[in-house]
Motif scaffolding. Structure first.
Motif, short mmCIF file in Angstrom:
data_model
loop_
_atom_site.label_atom_id
_atom_site.label_comp_id
_atom_site.label_asym_id
_atom_site.label_seq_id
_atom_site.Cartn_x
_atom_site.Cartn_y
_atom_site.Cartn_z
N ASP A 1 0.79 -1.33 -0.17
CA ASP A 1 0.09 -0.17 -0.03
C ASP A 1 0.79 1.46 -0.12
O ASP A 1 0.31 2.35 0.15
CB ASP A 1 -1.04 -0.01 1.33
CG ASP A 1 -2.04 -1.18 1.13
OD1 ASP A 1 -2.48 -1.41 0.11
OD2 ASP A 1 -2.36 -1.67 2.25
N ASP A 2 2.04 0.96 -0.15
CA ASP A 2 3.24 2.31 -0.06
C ASP A 2 3.32 2.60 -1.48
O ASP A 2 4.28 1.95 -2.14
CB ASP A 2 4.29 1.93 0.62
CG ASP A 2 5.18 3.22 0.79
OD1 ASP A 2 5.03 4.01 -0.10
OD2 ASP A 2 5.87 3.23 1.79
N TYR A 3 2.58 3.43 -2.16
CA TYR A 3 2.95 3.73 -3.58
C TYR A 3 4.20 4.57 -3.82
O TYR A 3 4.81 4.39 -4.88
CB TYR A 3 1.63 4.74 -4.03
CG TYR A 3 0.46 4.11 -4.08
CD1 TYR A 3 0.16 3.15 -5.28
CD2 TYR A 3 -0.50 4.39 -3.18
CE1 TYR A 3 -1.09 2.61 -5.42
CE2 TYR A 3 -1.77 3.68 -3.20
CZ TYR A 3 -2.10 2.90 -4.39
OH TYR A 3 -3.28 2.21 -4.46
N TRP A 4 4.60 5.21 -2.76
CA TRP A 4 6.03 5.90 -3.20
C TRP A 4 7.20 4.86 -3.07
O TRP A 4 7.87 4.89 -4.11
CB TRP A 4 6.07 6.72 -1.65
CG TRP A 4 7.79 7.28 -1.78
CD1 TRP A 4 8.35 7.13 -0.77
CD2 TRP A 4 8.10 8.40 -2.68
NE1 TRP A 4 9.88 7.89 -1.02
CE2 TRP A 4 9.43 8.49 -2.11
CE3 TRP A 4 7.76 9.09 -3.72
CZ2 TRP A 4 10.36 9.57 -2.88
CZ3 TRP A 4 8.54 10.02 -4.27
CH2 TRP A 4 9.70 10.28 -3.95
N PHE A 5 7.13 3.88 -2.36
CA PHE A 5 8.22 2.86 -2.27
C PHE A 5 8.00 1.98 -3.56
O PHE A 5 9.14 1.74 -4.17
CB PHE A 5 8.08 1.78 -1.16
CG PHE A 5 9.21 0.73 -0.96
CD1 PHE A 5 10.49 1.23 -0.24
CD2 PHE A 5 9.03 -0.49 -1.58
CE1 PHE A 5 11.21 0.28 -0.03
CE2 PHE A 5 9.89 -1.27 -1.44
CZ PHE A 5 11.13 -1.05 -0.44
N GLN A 6 7.06 1.67 -4.10
CA GLN A 6 6.76 0.90 -5.09
C GLN A 6 7.25 1.55 -6.45
O GLN A 6 7.82 1.11 -7.53
CB GLN A 6 5.27 0.31 -5.30
CG GLN A 6 5.07 -0.84 -4.25
CD GLN A 6 3.48 -1.39 -4.73
OE1 GLN A 6 3.65 -1.92 -5.69
NE2 GLN A 6 2.56 -1.21 -3.79
N SER A 7 6.84 3.15 -6.53
CA SER A 7 7.22 3.67 -7.63
C SER A 7 8.79 3.82 -7.68
O SER A 7 9.40 3.96 -8.83
CB SER A 7 6.72 5.35 -7.22
OG SER A 7 5.08 5.22 -7.36
N LEU A 8 9.50 3.92 -6.27
CA LEU A 8 10.77 3.83 -6.46
C LEU A 8 11.44 2.60 -7.07
O LEU A 8 12.51 2.75 -7.70
CB LEU A 8 11.25 4.21 -5.12
CG LEU A 8 11.22 5.88 -4.70
CD1 LEU A 8 11.86 5.96 -3.24
CD2 LEU A 8 11.96 6.75 -5.48
N LEU A 9 10.92 1.63 -6.58
CA LEU A 9 11.29 0.27 -7.45
C LEU A 9 11.22 0.32 -8.47
O LEU A 9 11.99 -0.27 -9.45
CB LEU A 9 10.34 -0.86 -6.44
CG LEU A 9 10.95 -1.37 -5.17
CD1 LEU A 9 10.03 -2.59 -4.87
CD2 LEU A 9 12.37 -1.89 -5.31
N MET A 10 9.83 0.89 -9.12
CA MET A 10 9.90 0.76 -10.46
C MET A 10 10.75 1.63 -11.35
O MET A 10 11.33 1.19 -12.42
CB MET A 10 8.27 1.03 -11.14
CG MET A 10 7.31 0.13 -10.85
SD MET A 10 5.64 0.53 -11.34
CE MET A 10 5.23 1.94 -10.39
N LEU A 11 11.17 2.87 -10.87
CA LEU A 11 12.03 3.56 -11.49
C LEU A 11 13.29 3.15 -11.65
O LEU A 11 14.23 3.28 -12.52
CB LEU A 11 11.97 5.16 -10.67
CG LEU A 11 12.97 6.04 -11.07
CD1 LEU A 11 12.66 6.45 -12.49
CD2 LEU A 11 12.96 7.31 -10.19
#
Length: 481
Positions: free
Chosen positions: A224-234
């Protein structure tokens, strides 16, 4: 300059280091690709030895890790694959985790680029041979004899700058992503020291497209942490672009017209596959209660893009691959097989290979005499190289799949999924890999090695010699299709 030691008969005596340097130089001259493979295999064996030591395993008195598990983990780390046969969060001690952490970074630099850096350290300079090795990592055509007719992604004179870009960009991107992740890990309830370690581990694992997770729950803990998942994707996206593309973007990011065909093909094909993959997962899995069926449209769309990113070779998963529909497993197989950009931390046959095949089919349908892209003509020898890469990759996947199916009698779709994940150094798994017998783990490790080293490099290393043919046979056209 110090005088060389001279023997009784006036013969110059060389030190043992000079002899080793000469032997390595001779090997590089005879076969740069074979030298690079030897370096990569040596790193895997050294890492296996270190992970086999009792000090590398968590828990006092537990003994060392079995050889097949240590070898598999070492291969997965150096080949930046991410498949595991043990629990990465609990099995390894701080020493073992440090070995794996270093192995991911070393493996992410690429087999040929790594060989070039070692050659630079030994020779204390970057000579023509070392430049040829590094250039072949950015353009597989250089492993073949004869001139390379297409414009190079990185010219020989720029290889020194490329190697500096590899080191600087790797450390810089990993450091920035790590700093961005620390607040999310702190918010999950971990102390400062653990948060820094987990963030650094995730950052390296994502940029190198490995997919190892240091915490027991993995990325699911940050679902549920969109910031963490977005950093992973980047992080995964940047690692999968390829160092030649990053190098070009850093120099000419304001001047797209100066980008080479390689850069444009990589960016265009990557964007198309990313969006198409996400939309496909959205359509196929929206009503699957075990995956995305229980979420709203916004969450499902976001997770579909996350999944599409990770199938490019990232290897992180917030859902169980075992629960995907068969259609989604097949789509994932195709995306993993393609992989990321050339000379990147991603695996697969590479997006430019797929682009060349589509350009060839499009040119044939139009009746055009040659392949063209972005106002440039692509020579036919690149098409032959692309076809060779696909056939070698398909052969490796087919043979490994048949062997493992025969060993385990497991369902074909699960075996094919994990084998392609190993070949493409992706790291996603249906759970089959963990349950493999020891001989099956060796087969999967060999698949990872051949996938990471690269089918073109492997074929060039196995070729005994290139022979010149001073005549041409009569031409005759077989019926195709």
């Amino acid at each position: 300059m110090a005088a060389q030691p001279v023997g009784r008969r006036g013969v110059v005596r060389r030190s043992w280091l000079g002899g080793v340097r000469d032997a390595i130089d001779a090997l590089v001259r005879s076969s740069p690709s074979r030298f690079a493979i030897i370096v990569f295999a040596s790193l895997i064996l050294i890492t296996t030895l270190l992970l086999s030591l009792p000090i590398a395993r968590a828990g006092a008195g537990t003994g060392g890790t079995p050889l097949y598990d240590a070898f598999f983990t070492a291969t997965s780390a150096i080949c930046v694959t991410g498949l595991t046969t043990v629990d990465m969060a609990t099995h390894w001690s701080p020493f073992g985790n440090a070995v794996i952490f270093i192995g991911m970074n070393v493996g992410g630099m690429g087999v040929l680029t790594l060989a070039s850096i070692l050659g630079l350290v030994i020779s204390r300079r970057l000579g023509l041979r070392a430049k040829l090795i590094a250039a072949s990592d950015t353009n597989p055509s250089r492993v073949h004899a004869g001139p390379v007719s297409e414009r190079q992604a990185v010219r020989l004179g720029e290889v020194g700058g490329l190697l500096a870009t590899v080191a600087i960009s790797t450390l810089s991107i990993e450091a920035v992503i790590m700093l961005g992740m620390i607040p999310s890990v702190l918010a999950a309830g971990y102390d400062v020291g653990t948060s820094v370690w987990y963030s650094a581990y995730y950052s390296v694992s994502a940029f190198t497209n490995t997919g190892f997770a240091p915490n027991p729950l993995g990325p699911v803990e940050f679902f549920d942490d969109y910031w963490f998942q977005s950093l992973l994707m980047l992080d995964v996206f940047l690692g999968s672009l390829g160092f030649p593309v990053i190098y070009a973007l850093l120099r000419t990011w304001r001047m797209p017209r100066r980008w080479s065909v390689h850069v444009k093909l990589t960016l265009t094909t990557t964007a198309i596959l990313w969006v198409a993959g996400a939309l496909t997962f959205l359509v196929l899995e929206y009503d699957n209660p075990k995956t995305y069926g229980a979420f709203g449209f916004g969450k499902t769309l976001y997770e579909a893009f996350f999944m599409s990113t990770m199938t490019r070779s990232g290897g992180f998963a917030t859902i169980d691959m075992h629960d995907l529909y068969g259609s989604s497993l097949l789509v994932t197989d195709m995306l993993m097989f393609v992989g990321g950009g050339s000379a990147s931390t991603a695996g697969g046959i590479k997006v430019t290979t797929l682009a060349v095949l589509f350009l060839a089919a499009y040119a044939e349908a139009r009746g055009a005499p040659a392949m063209e892209a972005f106002g440039r003509r692509i020579p036919r020898d690149i098409l032959r190289l692309a076809v060779s890469v696909v056939l070698w990759g398909a052969t490796i996947v087919a043979v490994s799949t048949v062997v493992i199916v025969q060993m385990t009698k497991a369902p074909l779709d699960f075996v094919l999924f994990d084998v392609i994940s190993a070949f493409a150094t992706c790291g996603l798994s249906t759970g089959l890999t963990e349950s493999l017998p020891p001989e099956g783990k060796y087969v999967m490790a060999l698949t990872m090695f051949m996938g990471r080293v690269g089918t073109v490099t492997l074929a060039a290393a196995l070729a005994a010699a290139q022979k010149r043919q001073l005549f041409r046979r009569p031409e005759e056209r077989p019926i195709v299709g």
